[in-house]
Write a protein that holds these residues in place. Structure first.
Motif, short mmCIF file in Angstrom:
data_model
loop_
_atom_site.label_atom_id
_atom_site.label_comp_id
_atom_site.label_asym_id
_atom_site.label_seq_id
_atom_site.Cartn_x
_atom_site.Cartn_y
_atom_site.Cartn_z
N VAL A 1 0.84 -1.21 0.00
CA VAL A 1 0.00 0.00 0.00
C VAL A 1 0.88 1.25 0.00
O VAL A 1 2.00 1.22 0.51
CB VAL A 1 -0.98 0.04 1.21
N PRO A 2 0.37 2.35 -0.57
CA PRO A 2 1.18 3.57 -0.61
C PRO A 2 1.62 4.01 0.80
O PRO A 2 0.87 3.86 1.76
CB PRO A 2 0.24 4.61 -1.22
N LEU A 3 2.84 4.53 0.89
CA LEU A 3 3.43 4.87 2.18
C LEU A 3 2.60 5.86 2.99
O LEU A 3 2.61 5.84 4.22
CB LEU A 3 4.84 5.44 1.94
N TRP A 4 1.83 6.71 2.33
CA TRP A 4 1.07 7.75 3.05
C TRP A 4 -0.38 7.37 3.28
O TRP A 4 -1.20 8.21 3.61
CB TRP A 4 1.16 9.08 2.28
N LYS A 5 -0.67 6.08 3.14
CA LYS A 5 -2.07 5.64 3.24
C LYS A 5 -2.33 4.69 4.40
O LYS A 5 -3.36 4.04 4.44
CB LYS A 5 -2.48 4.95 1.93
N PHE A 6 -1.39 4.57 5.32
CA PHE A 6 -1.64 3.65 6.42
C PHE A 6 -1.04 4.16 7.72
O PHE A 6 -0.18 5.05 7.73
CB PHE A 6 -1.10 2.24 6.09
N MET A 7 -1.53 3.59 8.83
CA MET A 7 -1.01 3.91 10.15
C MET A 7 -0.64 2.61 10.85
O MET A 7 -0.92 1.52 10.35
CB MET A 7 -2.07 4.68 10.97
N VAL A 8 0.00 2.75 12.01
CA VAL A 8 0.37 1.57 12.80
C VAL A 8 -0.33 1.61 14.16
O VAL A 8 -0.66 2.69 14.67
CB VAL A 8 1.90 1.44 12.98
N GLU A 9 -0.55 0.44 14.73
CA GLU A 9 -1.31 0.31 15.97
C GLU A 9 -0.92 -1.02 16.61
O GLU A 9 -0.30 -1.86 15.97
CB GLU A 9 -2.81 0.29 15.66
N THR A 10 -1.36 -1.19 17.87
CA THR A 10 -1.18 -2.52 18.48
C THR A 10 -2.51 -3.24 18.73
O THR A 10 -2.53 -4.46 18.79
CB THR A 10 -0.46 -2.45 19.83
N ASP A 11 -3.62 -2.48 18.93
CA ASP A 11 -4.89 -3.06 19.39
C ASP A 11 -4.67 -3.76 20.74
O ASP A 11 -5.34 -4.74 21.06
CB ASP A 11 -5.48 -4.04 18.37
N CYS A 12 -3.73 -3.24 21.54
CA CYS A 12 -3.45 -3.84 22.84
C CYS A 12 -4.68 -3.71 23.75
O CYS A 12 -5.46 -2.78 23.58
CB CYS A 12 -2.25 -3.16 23.49
N PRO A 13 -4.96 -4.64 24.64
CA PRO A 13 -4.05 -5.71 25.11
C PRO A 13 -3.96 -6.93 24.20
O PRO A 13 -3.30 -7.91 24.56
CB PRO A 13 -4.68 -6.11 26.45
N TYR A 14 -4.62 -6.90 23.03
CA TYR A 14 -4.60 -8.07 22.14
C TYR A 14 -3.44 -8.00 21.16
O TYR A 14 -2.80 -6.97 21.01
CB TYR A 14 -5.91 -8.14 21.33
N LEU A 15 -3.23 -9.13 20.45
CA LEU A 15 -2.35 -9.19 19.27
C LEU A 15 -0.91 -8.77 19.50
O LEU A 15 -0.31 -8.09 18.66
CB LEU A 15 -2.95 -8.35 18.13
N ALA A 16 -0.33 -9.17 20.63
CA ALA A 16 1.08 -8.84 20.88
C ALA A 16 1.95 -9.40 19.75
O ALA A 16 1.80 -10.54 19.35
CB ALA A 16 1.54 -9.41 22.21
N PRO A 17 2.85 -8.55 19.22
CA PRO A 17 3.71 -9.02 18.12
C PRO A 17 4.76 -10.02 18.62
O PRO A 17 5.05 -10.08 19.82
CB PRO A 17 4.37 -7.74 17.63
N VAL A 18 5.32 -10.77 17.69
CA VAL A 18 6.47 -11.62 17.97
C VAL A 18 7.60 -10.70 18.44
O VAL A 18 7.78 -9.64 17.82
CB VAL A 18 6.87 -12.37 16.67
N PRO A 19 8.35 -10.95 19.47
CA PRO A 19 8.44 -12.21 20.24
C PRO A 19 7.55 -12.24 21.49
O PRO A 19 7.81 -13.06 22.37
CB PRO A 19 9.91 -12.23 20.64
N PHE A 20 6.53 -11.38 21.54
CA PHE A 20 5.68 -11.34 22.73
C PHE A 20 4.33 -12.01 22.49
O PHE A 20 3.41 -11.87 23.29
CB PHE A 20 5.46 -9.89 23.18
N ARG A 21 4.21 -12.71 21.39
CA ARG A 21 2.93 -13.29 20.99
C ARG A 21 2.32 -14.13 22.12
O ARG A 21 3.01 -14.92 22.76
CB ARG A 21 3.09 -14.15 19.74
N GLY A 22 1.01 -13.87 22.38
CA GLY A 22 0.32 -14.61 23.43
C GLY A 22 0.36 -13.90 24.77
O GLY A 22 -0.43 -14.18 25.66
N LYS A 23 1.29 -12.95 24.92
CA LYS A 23 1.36 -12.18 26.17
C LYS A 23 0.46 -10.94 26.05
O LYS A 23 -0.06 -10.65 24.98
CB LYS A 23 2.79 -11.73 26.43
N ARG A 24 0.35 -10.19 27.12
CA ARG A 24 -0.39 -8.93 27.05
C ARG A 24 0.38 -7.98 26.13
O ARG A 24 1.59 -7.82 26.27
CB ARG A 24 -0.51 -8.30 28.44
N CYS A 25 -0.34 -7.36 25.22
CA CYS A 25 0.29 -6.40 24.32
C CYS A 25 0.23 -5.01 24.96
O CYS A 25 -0.60 -4.76 25.83
CB CYS A 25 -0.46 -6.40 23.00
#
Ligand SMILES: [Zn+2]
Ligand SMILES: [Zn+2]
Length: 286
Positions: A224-248
């Protein structure tokens, strides 16, 4: 410098160590955190947090899976809350057909089949299908009301969509040019992303971009174009690797941005700069 665009800081998961969580976010270069309401009560807590912490902002709304618990009139309290200058968008709202009443009954039926019981279509199943229709129309109605409220207040919208892509787009379509929406936790195809980006909406990516089984989302995040997206965590869900399964937590926004940068073959700084500017334009912080 990064903006965490989707956190649920009001959830009980953060009740015991919120100050530490916020400090770790600052240490990771997260300059602002958007905390997202999922009910009127949750939205009220989001506004309280935004008033208490200068780098926290609130988005207020009723999540589609909370519509059955919502009171008769959620628009009056939401409209009142929206007067607070710390409120930067309406949401999260949208459609979620992942756990329909019929799916629950079907699952129970499956258990019975496995247990060897004889099965025909039960009254319970027929009733569940009727409930599906009522549940979907309640979601649609509250979604539409929140879109109307956003237009009325001149705010943008954070959209939650799961297993309901076509219906979601149909409801959003008449609002093109009246508001901008972010399709948060985007998990669709590049074609679906372009469908909304072409209408001046945005997508945002979570820790799923770090998952082993997240290759498809990672690819979309790379395209997707660089200026068309944002980043998020949706914490406490969906912790990224290497924290997967833990509280985000919001500090992990950095890991999400790093994964997107790697997928795009860019330095983190470039993704950080673009997504921060996109978020600033979308949420228009006061
Ligand atoms: Zn969501
Ligand atoms: Zn959320």
């Amino acid at each position: 410098m990064l903006i965490e665009t989707h956190a649920h800081l009001d959830y009980p998961d953060f009740a015991n160590d919120l100050e530490d969580v916020l400090r770790r976010a600052t240490d990771a270069g997260i300059t602002r955190i958007i905390t997202i309401g999922t009910s009127v009560e949750s939205s009220r807590r989001a506004v309280d947090l935004a008033e208490k912490y200068p780098n926290v902002f609130a988005v207020i709304g009723v999540h589609p899976t909370y519509v059955e618990k919502a009171g008769e009139d959620v628009m009056t309290p939401l409209r009142e809350l929206a007067q607070n200058p710390r409120v930067v968008a309406i949401g999260e709202t949208g459609l979620d057909y992942h756990y329909l009443p019929s799916a629950k009954v079907a699952k129970e039926k499956q258990v019975q089949v496995l247990a060897g019981a004889l099965r025909t279509e039960t009254d319970e199943e027929i009733e569940a299908q009727i409930h599906d229709g009522a549940y979907k129309s309640k979601q649609a109605s509250l979604f539409q009301q929140q879109l109307d409220l956003a237009v009325e207040l001149g705010l943008n919208v954070v959209i939650h969509q799961r297993d309901a892509w076509d219906d979601t787009l149909e409801i959003v379509r008449p609002y093109t040019d009246k508001l901008r929406a972010v399709f948060h936790c985007f998990g669709g195809s590049l074609e679906q992303a372009n469908e909304v980006l072409d209408r001046d909406h945005l997508v945002s990516f979570t820790g799923i971009v770090t998952f082993k089984n997240g290759a498809a989302v990672r690819e979309v995040a790379a395209q997707v174009p660089l200026w068309k997206f944002m980043v998020e965590t949706d914490c406490p869900y969906l912790a990224p690797v290497p924290f997967r399964g833990k509280r985000c937590e919001p500090a992990h926004t950095r890991i999400v941005a790093e994964a997107v940068a790697t997928a795009r073959g860019l330095p983190l700084e470039e993704v950080a700069e673009a997504t921060t500017e996109t978020a600033e334009k979308f949420f228009r912080f006061k």
